[in-house]
Write an enzyme that holds these catalytic residues in place. Sequence first.
Site, PDB file in Angstrom:
ATOM      1  N   HIS A   1      37.275  43.317  47.442  1.00  0.00           N
ATOM      2  CA  HIS A   1      36.623  43.172  46.133  1.00  0.00           C
ATOM      3  C   HIS A   1      35.104  43.341  46.239  1.00  0.00           C
ATOM      4  O   HIS A   1      34.464  43.872  45.336  1.00  0.00           O
ATOM      5  CB  HIS A   1      36.928  41.792  45.536  1.00  0.00           C
ATOM      6  CG  HIS A   1      38.294  41.672  44.912  1.00  0.00           C
ATOM      7  ND1 HIS A   1      38.685  42.443  43.837  1.00  0.00           N
ATOM      8  CD2 HIS A   1      39.338  40.869  45.194  1.00  0.00           C
ATOM      9  CE1 HIS A   1      39.922  42.109  43.490  1.00  0.00           C
ATOM     10  NE2 HIS A   1      40.358  41.160  44.302  1.00  0.00           N
TER      11      HIS A   1
ATOM     12  N   GLN B   1      35.078  39.417  40.925  1.00  0.00           N
ATOM     13  CA  GLN B   1      36.179  39.210  39.976  1.00  0.00           C
ATOM     14  C   GLN B   1      35.736  38.362  38.786  1.00  0.00           C
ATOM     15  O   GLN B   1      36.387  38.375  37.739  1.00  0.00           O
ATOM     16  CB  GLN B   1      37.369  38.516  40.668  1.00  0.00           C
ATOM     17  CG  GLN B   1      38.130  39.419  41.614  1.00  0.00           C
ATOM     18  CD  GLN B   1      39.290  38.673  42.254  1.00  0.00           C
ATOM     19  OE1 GLN B   1      39.102  37.954  43.226  1.00  0.00           O
ATOM     20  NE2 GLN B   1      40.482  38.816  41.695  1.00  0.00           N
TER      21      GLN B   1
ATOM     22  N   LEU C   1      44.618  38.409  40.513  1.00  0.00           N
ATOM     23  CA  LEU C   1      44.296  37.897  39.174  1.00  0.00           C
ATOM     24  C   LEU C   1      43.689  38.991  38.302  1.00  0.00           C
ATOM     25  O   LEU C   1      43.809  38.951  37.086  1.00  0.00           O
ATOM     26  CB  LEU C   1      43.288  36.740  39.270  1.00  0.00           C
ATOM     27  CG  LEU C   1      43.750  35.402  39.814  1.00  0.00           C
ATOM     28  CD1 LEU C   1      42.653  34.368  39.592  1.00  0.00           C
ATOM     29  CD2 LEU C   1      45.041  34.943  39.172  1.00  0.00           C
TER      30      LEU C   1
ATOM     31  N   HIS D   1      41.900  41.065  51.484  1.00  0.00           N
ATOM     32  CA  HIS D   1      42.045  41.351  50.050  1.00  0.00           C
ATOM     33  C   HIS D   1      40.745  40.992  49.319  1.00  0.00           C
ATOM     34  O   HIS D   1      40.231  41.776  48.511  1.00  0.00           O
ATOM     35  CB  HIS D   1      43.241  40.552  49.490  1.00  0.00           C
ATOM     36  CG  HIS D   1      43.463  40.692  48.021  1.00  0.00           C
ATOM     37  ND1 HIS D   1      44.595  41.271  47.480  1.00  0.00           N
ATOM     38  CD2 HIS D   1      42.714  40.330  46.951  1.00  0.00           C
ATOM     39  CE1 HIS D   1      44.514  41.259  46.161  1.00  0.00           C
ATOM     40  NE2 HIS D   1      43.383  40.682  45.808  1.00  0.00           N
TER      41      HIS D   1
END
Lengths: 173, 166
Positions: free
Chosen positions: B142, B52, B97, B138
């Site tokens: 990613h 991220q 985010l 979660h």
Amino acid sequence: MKRWYMLTVVGADRPGIVARLSETLYHGGCNLGEASMARLGGNFSIMLMAQTDTDIEALRLLLAPLARELNLHVHLDRIEAQLHEHVEPNLRITVSGADRAGIVAEVTGALARAGFNILDLYSDVAGTAAKPIYVMIIDGFAPQGAEALEAALAPLRKTGVDLRLTPLDTLIG
Amino acid sequence: MAILEVLRYPDARLKQVSSAVVEFDERLHRFAADLEATMRASPGCVGLAAPQVNYFQRIALVDVSAKPKLPHNGRMLLINPVILEQHGAVVGREGCLSVPDFTGNVLRAERIVVRSHDLDGAPHEYRCQGYEARAVLHELDHLDGLLFLDRVESPRQDLFRRKNYK
């Protein structure tokens, strides 16, 4: 100047309505925003935000041929609208019971008096024609949390309505 | 410590699969500190994964300890994490985010066991449940180039697959 309109379209359901509607709007210069479609009692229904620089009459004329061809009722409202303004719910209320008139009024009345703001509501009549059951799921924001609502909803439980309160805490990762 | 820029969907880099951490060196320590500073800078954020912030190694940080009344393991820095066990399934609401202003319902395991390494390469095992398990899963997504958007369900389906759907 681009303006937002709320389009409400209702008619007998058939395949392809969304495609025809959105193509007509796209080719007519509209940009779509948030939308919600539901099939209610065999009827097609959609509410959608459309942004365009034409006025409401021009939008009406754009949609008139399609409305005639597919026998759709189209309602237009000029609205003040902003995108990216979602409010996150903090509570889900699941309601079920034998179907009868008044459940929605009683539940939502109690919720409104307790300061609860409904953000999303879905309801259905299931069961059988002889013994219908009513199911409703409400997501919303309870400023004082779940405990304050429990007291407000307690009298309804005595009337044979099942109510379940589930706190929602959206995970951000 | 620095607050890093968070990649936002539809940035194609978010779909990249991250590679295993091999060097447990000073650079890794510095990156972990930056990752944590970036997560702490977003109020309410309970996890952040390296990709991220444009760093494609298998590193994720999860900390749900600020949430009231939840079982948790505190701050977990997960390096090269592997899910050893998962049990049950539960629908919960998620946001990210990297996907601002959108939230949706996702089905995740209710209890998991995860093995990972710490900054010095020592192995650890964590048992997580509920909200914390959801946060770990979660973040681990990613590392494989997946977003919750890849798993989101219609809110209308909720009624039919709530808790312990197996």
